[in-house]
Design a protein around this motif. Structure first.
Motif, PDB file in Angstrom:
ATOM      1  N   SER A  55       0.833  -1.195   0.000  1.00  0.00           N
ATOM      2  CA  SER A  55       0.000   0.000   0.000  1.00  0.00           C
ATOM      3  C   SER A  55       0.867   1.243   0.000  1.00  0.00           C
ATOM      4  CB  SER A  55      -0.896   0.026   1.242  1.00  0.00           C
ATOM      5  OG  SER A  55      -1.922  -0.926   1.134  1.00  0.00           O
TER       6      SER A  55
ATOM      7  N   ALA B  24       0.452   5.637   0.586  1.00  0.00           N
ATOM      8  CA  ALA B  24      -0.426   6.616   1.219  1.00  0.00           C
ATOM      9  C   ALA B  24      -0.114   7.995   0.663  1.00  0.00           C
ATOM     10  CB  ALA B  24      -0.251   6.594   2.728  1.00  0.00           C
TER      11      ALA B  24
ATOM     12  N   GLY C  66      -8.890   5.287   4.428  1.00  0.00           N
ATOM     13  CA  GLY C  66      -8.435   6.628   4.754  1.00  0.00           C
ATOM     14  C   GLY C  66      -9.555   7.486   5.289  1.00  0.00           C
TER      15      GLY C  66
ATOM     16  N   ILE D 144      -5.202   5.609   1.123  1.00  0.00           N
ATOM     17  CA  ILE D 144      -4.296   4.488   1.336  1.00  0.00           C
ATOM     18  C   ILE D 144      -4.772   3.303   0.503  1.00  0.00           C
ATOM     19  CG2 ILE D 144      -3.276   2.910   3.029  1.00  0.00           C
ATOM     20  CD1 ILE D 144      -4.017   5.014   5.186  1.00  0.00           C
TER      21      ILE D 144
ATOM     22  N   VAL E  16      -4.725   4.534  -5.837  1.00  0.00           N
ATOM     23  CA  VAL E  16      -4.562   5.856  -5.227  1.00  0.00           C
ATOM     24  C   VAL E  16      -4.389   6.905  -6.326  1.00  0.00           C
ATOM     25  CG1 VAL E  16      -3.035   7.284  -3.811  1.00  0.00           C
ATOM     26  CG2 VAL E  16      -3.707   5.010  -3.013  1.00  0.00           C
TER      27      VAL E  16
ATOM     28  N   LYS F  93       3.264  12.348  -0.659  1.00  0.00           N
ATOM     29  CA  LYS F  93       3.333  10.987  -0.142  1.00  0.00           C
ATOM     30  C   LYS F  93       3.561  11.044   1.361  1.00  0.00           C
ATOM     31  CE  LYS F  93       4.919   8.762  -4.316  1.00  0.00           C
ATOM     32  NZ  LYS F  93       5.937   7.952  -4.963  1.00  0.00           N
TER      33      LYS F  93
ATOM     34  N   ASP G   5       3.532   8.195   5.106  1.00  0.00           N
ATOM     35  CA  ASP G   5       3.549   6.810   5.573  1.00  0.00           C
ATOM     36  C   ASP G   5       2.119   6.336   5.804  1.00  0.00           C
ATOM     37  OD1 ASP G   5       6.344   6.601   5.611  1.00  0.00           O
ATOM     38  OD2 ASP G   5       6.455   7.473   7.615  1.00  0.00           O
ATOM     39  N   PRO G   6       1.789   5.128   5.347  1.00  0.00           N
ATOM     40  CA  PRO G   6       0.444   4.609   5.603  1.00  0.00           C
ATOM     41  C   PRO G   6       0.190   4.493   7.103  1.00  0.00           C
ATOM     42  CG  PRO G   6       1.570   3.262   3.971  1.00  0.00           C
ATOM     43  CD  PRO G   6       2.590   4.204   4.550  1.00  0.00           C
ATOM     44  N   GLU G   7      -0.941   5.021   7.538  1.00  0.00           N
ATOM     45  CA  GLU G   7      -1.324   4.886   8.941  1.00  0.00           C
ATOM     46  C   GLU G   7      -1.913   3.503   9.149  1.00  0.00           C
ATOM     47  OE1 GLU G   7      -3.853   8.060  10.306  1.00  0.00           O
ATOM     48  OE2 GLU G   7      -2.656   9.562   9.265  1.00  0.00           O
ATOM     49  N   THR G   8      -1.539   2.889  10.238  1.00  0.00           N
ATOM     50  CA  THR G   8      -2.088   1.576  10.533  1.00  0.00           C
ATOM     51  C   THR G   8      -3.360   1.739  11.360  1.00  0.00           C
ATOM     52  OG1 THR G   8      -0.703   1.398  12.501  1.00  0.00           O
ATOM     53  CG2 THR G   8       0.154   0.457  10.466  1.00  0.00           C
TER      54      THR G   8
END
Length: 92
Positions: free
Chosen positions: A3, A5, A34, A49, A55, A78, A80-83
């Protein structure tokens, strides 16, 4: 599948035209997670995300928006993908 983000800021006539509702439906249709929210300056900000191609397609779609919107610009960065994010939420 990896993925990516992206944070997006959409400017123009994008509030009061169902932009967030439209974007949520489009994001869910494309399997993205997201959020999206209105900003005090009249813009709309979103976190997208998902797979890179999905995307990128969503960013292109946001550049057109729903029928009543008049999009001036979509600025992206860009991130960082949030978890822990599940689904796609309208947060404000």
């Amino acid at each position: 599948m990896t993925s990516v983000a992206v944070k997006a800021r959409v400017t123009g006539h994008v509030q009061g035209v169902a932009f967030r509702t439209w974007a949520r439906a489009e994001a869910l249709r494309h399997g993205l997670t997201g959020w999206i929210r209105n900003e005090p300056d009249g813009s709309v900000r979103a976190l997208l995300i998902g797979p890179a191609a999905s995307v990128a397609d969503m960013v292109r779609r946001m550049g057109r928006g729903p029928g009543a919107a008049s999009v001036k610009d979509v600025l992206t960065e860009k991130t960082d993908p949030e978890t822990g994010i599940k689904g796609f939420q309208i947060v404000g």
